[in-house]
Design an enzyme around this catalytic site. Structure first.
Site, PDB file in Angstrom:
ATOM      1  CB  CYS A  42      -0.910  -0.007   1.209  1.00 49.02           C
ATOM      2  SG  CYS A  42      -1.659  -1.621   1.539  1.00 49.02           S
ATOM      3  NE  ARG A  73       4.656   2.408  -2.558  1.00 51.90           N
ATOM      4  CZ  ARG A  73       5.249   1.799  -1.544  1.00 51.90           C
ATOM      5  NH1 ARG A  73       4.647   0.839  -0.908  1.00 51.90           N
ATOM      6  NH2 ARG A  73       6.469   2.153  -1.160  1.00 51.90           N
ATOM      7  CD1 TRP A  81      -3.429  -4.896  -4.167  1.00 51.28           C
ATOM      8  CD2 TRP A  81      -2.866  -6.273  -2.503  1.00 51.28           C
ATOM      9  NE1 TRP A  81      -3.428  -6.180  -4.660  1.00 51.28           N
ATOM     10  CE2 TRP A  81      -3.093  -7.041  -3.666  1.00 51.28           C
ATOM     11  CE3 TRP A  81      -2.507  -6.934  -1.327  1.00 51.28           C
ATOM     12  CZ2 TRP A  81      -2.969  -8.426  -3.694  1.00 51.28           C
ATOM     13  CZ3 TRP A  81      -2.388  -8.317  -1.345  1.00 51.28           C
ATOM     14  CH2 TRP A  81      -2.607  -9.051  -2.517  1.00 51.28           C
ATOM     15  CG  ASN A 136       1.868   0.783   3.548  1.00 53.28           C
ATOM     16  OD1 ASN A 136       0.680   1.013   3.381  1.00 53.28           O
ATOM     17  ND2 ASN A 136       2.825   1.461   2.930  1.00 53.28           N
ATOM     18  N   GLY A 137       1.383  -3.246   5.655  1.00 54.36           N
ATOM     19  CA  GLY A 137       1.896  -4.439   6.311  1.00 54.36           C
ATOM     20  C   GLY A 137       0.795  -5.270   6.928  1.00 54.36           C
ATOM     21  CD  GLU A 168       8.718 -11.885 -16.774  1.00 58.14           C
ATOM     22  OE1 GLU A 168       8.422 -10.686 -16.875  1.00 58.14           O
ATOM     23  OE2 GLU A 168       8.536 -12.544 -15.725  1.00 58.14           O
ATOM     24  CE  LYS A 202       6.276  -8.598 -16.938  1.00 60.17           C
ATOM     25  NZ  LYS A 202       6.304  -9.429 -15.730  1.00 60.17           N
ATOM     26  CD  GLU A 254       2.823  -9.990 -13.598  1.00 59.41           C
ATOM     27  OE1 GLU A 254       3.234  -9.689 -12.477  1.00 59.41           O
ATOM     28  OE2 GLU A 254       3.456  -9.730 -14.649  1.00 59.41           O
ATOM     29  CG  HIS A 297       8.242 -35.869 -20.362  1.00 56.20           C
ATOM     30  ND1 HIS A 297       8.519 -37.211 -20.252  1.00 56.20           N
ATOM     31  CD2 HIS A 297       9.260 -35.329 -21.075  1.00 56.20           C
ATOM     32  CE1 HIS A 297       9.669 -37.474 -20.846  1.00 56.20           C
ATOM     33  NE2 HIS A 297      10.142 -36.343 -21.355  1.00 56.20           N
ATOM     34  CE  LYS A 356       6.974  -2.013 -10.276  1.00 54.87           C
ATOM     35  NZ  LYS A 356       7.086  -2.782 -11.527  1.00 54.87           N
TER      36      LYS A 356
END
Length: 608
Positions: A2, A27, A75, A99-100, A480, A484, A487, A503, A603
């Site tokens: 946050c 963020r 968030w 935050n946290g 990656e 992306k 996301e 496999h 973020k």
């Protein structure tokens, strides 16, 4: 995750707090709010679910006057992303943003409920304001009440606190979550990072782990975790509001993709001497030649950068390398023989899981090397040596330029380790350095494929599942690319080692599943093409990302081919990251999703 901003000012603070919250949108967040002392004495607040425009509308209907205030973008961790759970949280006596995560909030909540406190939300943060209020009700002064309450909190937090009747006092505290103090002219500021304060002050103090600060308009008194008053150095911050302007680009993510030739060039330039073909890393406080084992630890996109580095270090430096996800590493109590090198990769330098893993590795006698993009971050301060990326502020939640800058640093480090261990001679070092110095120009060429990649996006945006394939160092790039796409477009995607297709994953292939094959020419090209043919035989729709030579040899077999410039296979991961970024971006735009602030993501992940 946050964002926090607080101002003790000489004029109305709400408009400036709102501007600060806009700078913190990068963020990621799902609600926002502001609290002030509206008449210099009493706490009032406005909060809203969703984006800042909702909070702005609320403020337009009900203005919030005051010259001292705190703001927050949240968030959700504890409690759903609703208005009632949005910060600031308040009682008639205290308001706070946080935050946290407070790990012992249930225990504290039960204790406070027994005292008669009534809770309105599902959040851990509300416990903080009730705990401070309880201390005030017992006769403590605001400073003492905040100190006593903070000492009882367990977990990670960055806090900003204001009190009714105290228009010249704001308390800040940090443990495991960053917080900075800004100095103004008869004003003081508090923020979760320097960007939050960039239009208010460039004179910044980064609070250390465990610090608590008491702000007035004229002063900042800082106390360390033992309660001793300390002086922290003032830094002249280099960030500015202009640095996070997306300019003529539609989204920050696209701007940051296009910045890669510049920032990768800047990063490489700090670590190589192209004239002599050598690396020029800073002096290490330990002997690189004596290192026998390397452990690379990171999260998300940074983890995939570490996977690429594993290929480089093992192949060039002939050294044992283990790559671990930070959130798993500490809890499996990994055995780390003393004297090993532990490499930590983080864009923000504040990633909670990675920071916790760093501290574990340190306790096991490891040399600590950190790769970060944010100066003066927690991880930087706790490391033996830091290699800085020079990506600049990355606003888009989905990492792009930070990733390729991390790869650039890891490539330089791999050359340096190989040279120190005597596994390459100067001629080979020079060849590798020359390959690296070519990358920025070749990246600019890759960006010329943007229109061709965009043309693929509309059709691909209709897919439910997408598979990415790669071999060797392109395998992490496949992973990656899949990340992306997930996301920002919310399409299910997976990255696989191409040889693993038969496999199991090959069962997923049909005419509705796009397959992105990443295959520069080189040692593994023919094998990757063989795997691609297996996919085509099962009616898979292949998008073939290769180079000019590979396109001429096998491009006709794919539904679409993107031919990149020819480049030494050592540095192809840096180049091939760009088309998978662009593909994800254009698919997300075609779907109409929130590219820069995708749902449920943040973020800077500052909680475990």
């Amino acid at each position: 995750m946050c964002g926090i901003i607080g101002i003790i000012g000489k004029e109305e603070v709400t408009p400036r707090i709102l501007d600060g919250l806009r700078r913190l949108e990068y963020r990621g967040y799902d609600s926002a709010g502001i609290a002030t002392l509206f008449d210099g004495k009493s706490i009032d607040r406005r909060r809203a679910e969703g984006k800042l425009k909702n909070l702005e509308a609320r403020l337009a209907d009900a203005p919030l006057p005051g010259v001292i205030g705190i703001g927050h973008t949240r968030w959700a961790t504890h409690g759903a992303p609703t208005e009632v759970n949005a910060h600031p949280h308040a009682t008639p006596r205290v308001a706070a943003v946080h935050n946290g995560i407070i790990e012992n909030f249930r225990e504290l909540r039960e204790e406070l409920t027994a005292e008669g406190h009534v809770f309105e939300t599902e959040t851990d943060t509300e416990t903080i304001v009730h705990l401070i209020t309880s201390m005030l009700d017992k006769g403590m002064a605001p400073r003492d009440a905040a100190k006593a309450a903070i000492e009882r909190l367990e977990g990670a937090f960055g806090l900003a606190i204001i009190f009714d009747g105290e228009d010249d006092l704001m308390i800040g505290a940090r443990r495991g979550s960053p917080l900075v103090v800004g100095y103004g002219d008869g004003e003081m500021y508090l923020g979760s990072d320097a960007i939050a304060l960039s239009d208010l002050s460039n004179r910044i103090v980064y609070l250390e782990e465990g610090d608590r600060v008491e702000l007035t308009r004229e002063s900042a008194r800082i106390y360390d975790e033992t309660g001793k008053e300390v002086i922290r150095p003032v830094t002249i911050a280099s960030v500015s509001g202009g640095m996070i302007d997306k300019g003529n680009y539609r989204h920050f993510m696209l701007k940051e993709i296009y910045e890669q030739p510049t920032v990768v060039g800047q990063t490489i330039a700090t670590m190589v001497d192209p004239l002599h073909g050598t690396t020029t890393l800073p002096e290490f406080p330990f002997d690189l030649a004596a290192i026998e084992r390397v452990t690379i630890i990171a999260c998300g996109t940074s983890f995939y950068a570490g996977m690429v580095a594993k290929y480089w270090l093992e192949q060039m430096a002939r050294i044992n390398v283990e790559v671990d996800i930070a959130s798993e590493f500490r809890y499996r109590e990994a055995v780390m023989p003393p004297g090993g090198l532990a490499i930590f990769i983080s864009q923000s330098g504040e990633t909670a899981d990675t920071l916790a893993a760093l501290r574990y590795a340190k306790s096991q006698g490891q040399h600590i090397l950190t790769i970060v993009n944010v100066p003066q971050s927690s991880m930087e301060r706790e490391s033996d040596i830091v290699l800085q990326t020079h990506a600049g502020p990355e606003v888009g939640v989905a990492s792009t330029k930070a990733f390729t800058c991390q790869l650039s640093v890891l490539a330089c480090l791999s050359i340096a380790v190989a040279k120190a261990r005597g596994k390459i001679d100067h001629a080979e070092e020079e060849r590798l350095v020359n390959a690296l110095t070519e990358v920025p120009a070749r990246m600019a060429e890759v960006l010329n494929h943007d229109e061709a990649i965009e043309a693929l996006a509309d059709d691909m945006s209709k897919a439910r599942d997408v598979i990415y394939l790669g071999r060797g160092p392109e395998y992490p790039i496949a992973m990656e690319g899949a990340l992306k796409l997930k996301e920002i477009s919310y399409i299910h995607a997976e990255g696989y080692a191409a040889g693993e297709m038969k496999h199991g994953p090959i069962a997923l292939i049909d005419e509705l599943v796009p397959i992105i094959v990443i295959a520069p020419t080189g040692r593994l090209f023919e094998k990757t093409v063989s795997n691609m043919q297996e996919v085509i035989a099962r009616k898979g729709r292949v998008i073939f990302i290769t180079d000019e030579e590979g396109s001429q040899a096998n491009g006709h077999d794919a539904e679409a081919t993107i031919a990149l410039p020819m480049l030494d296979e050592f540095v192809t991961p840096l180049l091939y990251a760009i088309p998978v970024q662009l593909l994800s971006y254009h698919v997300a735009v075609a779907k109409g999703t929130d590219v820069d602030q995708p749902r449920n993501l943040a973020k800077s992940v500052t909680v475990e």
